[in-house]
Design a protein around this motif. Sequence first.
Motif, mmCIF file in Angstrom:
data_model
loop_
_atom_site.group_PDB
_atom_site.id
_atom_site.type_symbol
_atom_site.label_atom_id
_atom_site.label_comp_id
_atom_site.label_asym_id
_atom_site.label_seq_id
_atom_site.Cartn_x
_atom_site.Cartn_y
_atom_site.Cartn_z
ATOM 1 N N ASP A 101 60.427 -0.593 41.360
ATOM 2 C CA ASP A 101 59.284 -0.942 42.187
ATOM 3 C C ASP A 101 58.000 -0.290 41.711
ATOM 4 O O ASP A 101 56.952 -0.514 42.301
ATOM 5 C CB ASP A 101 59.545 -0.504 43.641
ATOM 6 C CG ASP A 101 60.642 -1.318 44.282
ATOM 7 O OD1 ASP A 101 61.447 -0.743 45.018
ATOM 8 O OD2 ASP A 101 60.678 -2.532 44.023
ATOM 9 N N TYR B 31 55.713 -0.227 51.416
ATOM 10 C CA TYR B 31 55.675 0.703 50.300
ATOM 11 C C TYR B 31 54.423 1.568 50.346
ATOM 12 O O TYR B 31 53.327 1.106 50.643
ATOM 13 C CB TYR B 31 55.694 -0.061 48.974
ATOM 14 C CG TYR B 31 57.057 -0.549 48.581
ATOM 15 C CD1 TYR B 31 57.629 -1.643 49.220
ATOM 16 C CD2 TYR B 31 57.778 0.094 47.582
ATOM 17 C CE1 TYR B 31 58.882 -2.081 48.862
ATOM 18 C CE2 TYR B 31 59.035 -0.347 47.221
ATOM 19 C CZ TYR B 31 59.582 -1.431 47.863
ATOM 20 O OH TYR B 31 60.830 -1.863 47.515
ATOM 21 N N TYR B 48 56.930 7.838 45.459
ATOM 22 C CA TYR B 48 56.690 6.633 46.217
ATOM 23 C C TYR B 48 57.785 6.462 47.257
ATOM 24 O O TYR B 48 58.818 7.147 47.223
ATOM 25 C CB TYR B 48 56.565 5.403 45.314
ATOM 26 C CG TYR B 48 57.826 4.973 44.611
ATOM 27 C CD1 TYR B 48 58.272 5.647 43.479
ATOM 28 C CD2 TYR B 48 58.545 3.862 45.049
ATOM 29 C CE1 TYR B 48 59.414 5.246 42.816
ATOM 30 C CE2 TYR B 48 59.682 3.451 44.387
ATOM 31 C CZ TYR B 48 60.114 4.144 43.265
ATOM 32 O OH TYR B 48 61.243 3.742 42.607
ATOM 33 N N ALA B 50 59.771 3.360 49.650
ATOM 34 C CA ALA B 50 59.999 1.938 49.904
ATOM 35 C C ALA B 50 60.009 1.615 51.404
ATOM 36 O O ALA B 50 59.860 0.462 51.798
ATOM 37 C CB ALA B 50 61.299 1.488 49.276
ATOM 38 N N GLY B 97 57.474 -3.846 46.893
ATOM 39 C CA GLY B 97 57.432 -3.226 45.592
ATOM 40 C C GLY B 97 56.837 -4.178 44.578
ATOM 41 O O GLY B 97 56.850 -5.385 44.749
#
Lengths: 115, 116
Positions: A101, B31, B48, B50, B97
């Motif tokens: 991602d 995200y 990061y 999700a 994402g």
Amino acid sequence: AQSVSQHNHHVILSEAASLELGCNYSYGGTVNLFWYVQYPGQHLQLLLKYFSGDPLVKGIKGFEAEFIKSKFSFNLRKPSVQWSDTAEYFCAVNAGGGRDDKIIFGKGTRLHILP
Amino acid sequence: DAGITQSPRYKITETGRQVTLMCHQTWSHSYMFWYRQDLGHGLRLIYYSAAADITDKGEVPDGYVVSRSKTENFPLTLESATRSQTSVYFCASSWAGGRVSGYEQYFGPGTRLTVT
């Protein structure tokens, strides 16, 4: 691992000159590609993006970029720059279709337009 | 529409102190991301997330801790600040994402952190 290369770290042009900023990426699969712009003192904004379809993508403020898969490139162009285009430009890539991602950014190109 | 906000906008701290940078978004984006921006390095991903309670390391996670108990918040903590962590920190969010249909990231205004 994905990586993004921006060849020009600092570009100086006069108003009305044509612009092309290079961007190459290293990933062999499906990719999503982005150009972001950061005007002085401001946050990053999306300029344009490619994820499928026509490889010639048009963005805001007269910018466009062409995705050339065989060259792993996504160069940004503008036929006639303005003083207000002075900013830092970031190319970014994501391995679309995979499990990742993350969007990986290039190191940026500082564009300075002389009035 | 506040969008995505960061606080503080400027911070000066001493080496060894703990510092927390806040990020808040009002779009209910799944995200969220933390980047640092340094001259010559561009933007580098720190961590990061999700979704709430799901976080993952980015390119330069060492010395940083994140949490995401609520969808809208994504604080970044420097456990023991070092001079090398002097930087501009940007928070970003996106609907999904990047691998999903090329959803773009929306960036906050940044926090300029100086560690003395």
